[in-house]
Design an enzyme around this catalytic site. Structure first.
Site, mmCIF file in Angstrom:
data_model
loop_
_atom_site.group_PDB
_atom_site.id
_atom_site.type_symbol
_atom_site.label_atom_id
_atom_site.label_comp_id
_atom_site.label_asym_id
_atom_site.label_seq_id
_atom_site.Cartn_x
_atom_site.Cartn_y
_atom_site.Cartn_z
ATOM 1 N N SER A 1 4.952 0.967 20.587
ATOM 2 C CA SER A 1 5.897 1.830 21.473
ATOM 3 C C SER A 1 7.147 0.838 21.663
ATOM 4 O O SER A 1 7.052 -0.324 21.586
ATOM 5 C CB SER A 1 5.422 2.240 22.796
ATOM 6 N N TYR B 1 1.624 -0.055 30.781
ATOM 7 C CA TYR B 1 1.701 0.544 29.359
ATOM 8 C C TYR B 1 2.591 -0.315 28.265
ATOM 9 O O TYR B 1 1.902 -0.518 27.164
ATOM 10 C CB TYR B 1 2.694 1.865 29.421
#
Ligand SMILES: NC(=O)c1ccc[n+]([C@@H]2O[C@H](COP(=O)([O-])OP(=O)(O)OC[C@H]3O[C@@H](n4cnc5c(N)ncnc54)[C@H](O)[C@@H]3O)[C@@H](O)[C@H]2O)c1
Length: 256
Positions: A148, A163
């Site tokens: 990501s 995350y």
């Protein structure tokens, strides 16, 4: 046809709006047999995925699906056993399964941290390790892991620090695999998407979404097919000399 007769295992593909599904569709379009995997997978979802792919392609496609919780090493082993029983081999893994949670640093509790790392980081380790046993034996194989933008810039537009850290770990794991298994002809690369129109963006209000897209040089969110395109490039022979690399699919929102 970039993936003719290849066997591709694609995780995180239960939703027809997911990057995993778009990869399954694009890979099937390029001749691959696809095995879609998800913790939510069941017969009904497999049938829906197959029907959607065949409708898009206008022809029959080889699509199978299995339920697997990637955070459980024994389930990853069982998945690989099932795919080998079905197809006899695995050529490529596109690992797109993952979770995201929007939490500020001080809000993240021990359980939140464990869950995030168990799925996104340890899950990536488990699924890669299971598939690499096959790849090492065949001295061939290809891994594409979904990381990501959050890993690159420290926190996502959607996910919290846990995350971002889990996805940073995915980048490091991918590079380590590329280094350790390169001599066997096995490649491993990562894709760093941002603001791809999937259920992961459903939590954002219209105003927040508009504010974010104003800051993206291409002034829009990305499509799952655009993220899948990067996966196809990395999984195919087009990228034969590329390993340990990271491809950004973010509309220019992080140019570095
Ligand atoms: N959509 C974006 O803008 C974006 C941005 C950055 C990174 N990503 C990454 O791309 C990947 C795909 O994202 P998406 O937007 O398609 O998400 P998605 O939520 O549509 O798909 C993720 C899938 O993973 C599955 N999953 C969750 N936990 C699992 C587990 N333990 N075992 C097996 N499957 C599990 C979910 O059931 C879901 O179907 C994710 O790894 C995500 O972190 C997406």
């Amino acid at each position: 046809m970039l993936m003719k007769e290849k066997v591709s295992v694609i995780t995180g593909a239960a939703s027809l709006r997911s990057i995993g599904y778009a990869a399954a569709e694009l890979f099937a379009e390029h001749g691959s047999k696809v095995v879609v995997v998800d913790v939510r997978m069941d017969d009904e979802i497999v049938a829906a995925v197959r029907a959607s792919i065949e409708e898009k392609l206008g022809r029959a496609a080889v699509v199978h699906g299995f339920r697997c919780d990637i955070s459980k090493p024994q389930e990853c082993e069982e998945l690989v056993r099932q795919v080998l029983a079905l197809h006899g081999t695995i050529d490529c893994l596109v690992h797109s399964a993952g979770i995201v949670r929007s939490q500020s640093f001080m809000e993240i509790g021990e359980q939140d941290l464990d869950t995030m790392l168990d799925v996104n980081l340890k899950g990536t380790f488990h699924i890669c390790q299971s598939v690499l046993k096959v790849f090492a034996q065949r001295k061939a194989g290809n891994i594409v892991n979904l990381s990501s933008l959050a890993a690159q810039r420290g926190g996502g537009l959607v996910g919290g620090a846990h995350y971002a850290a889990s996805k940073g770990g995915v980048l490091s794991l991918t590079k380590s695999i590329a280094r350790e298994f390169g001599h066997l002809g096995i490649r491993a690369n990562a894709v760093c998407p941002a603001m791809i129109d999937t259920p992961m963006l459903d939590g954002l209000s219209a105003e927040r979404l508009e504010g974010i897209t104003e800051g993206i040089p291409l002034r829009r969110v990305g499509t799952t097919r655009e993220a899948a395109g990067a996966c196809l490039f990395l999984a195919s022979d087009l990228s034969g000399f590329v390993t340990g690399a990271t491809i950004d699919v973010n509309g220019g929102s992080h140019i570095h």
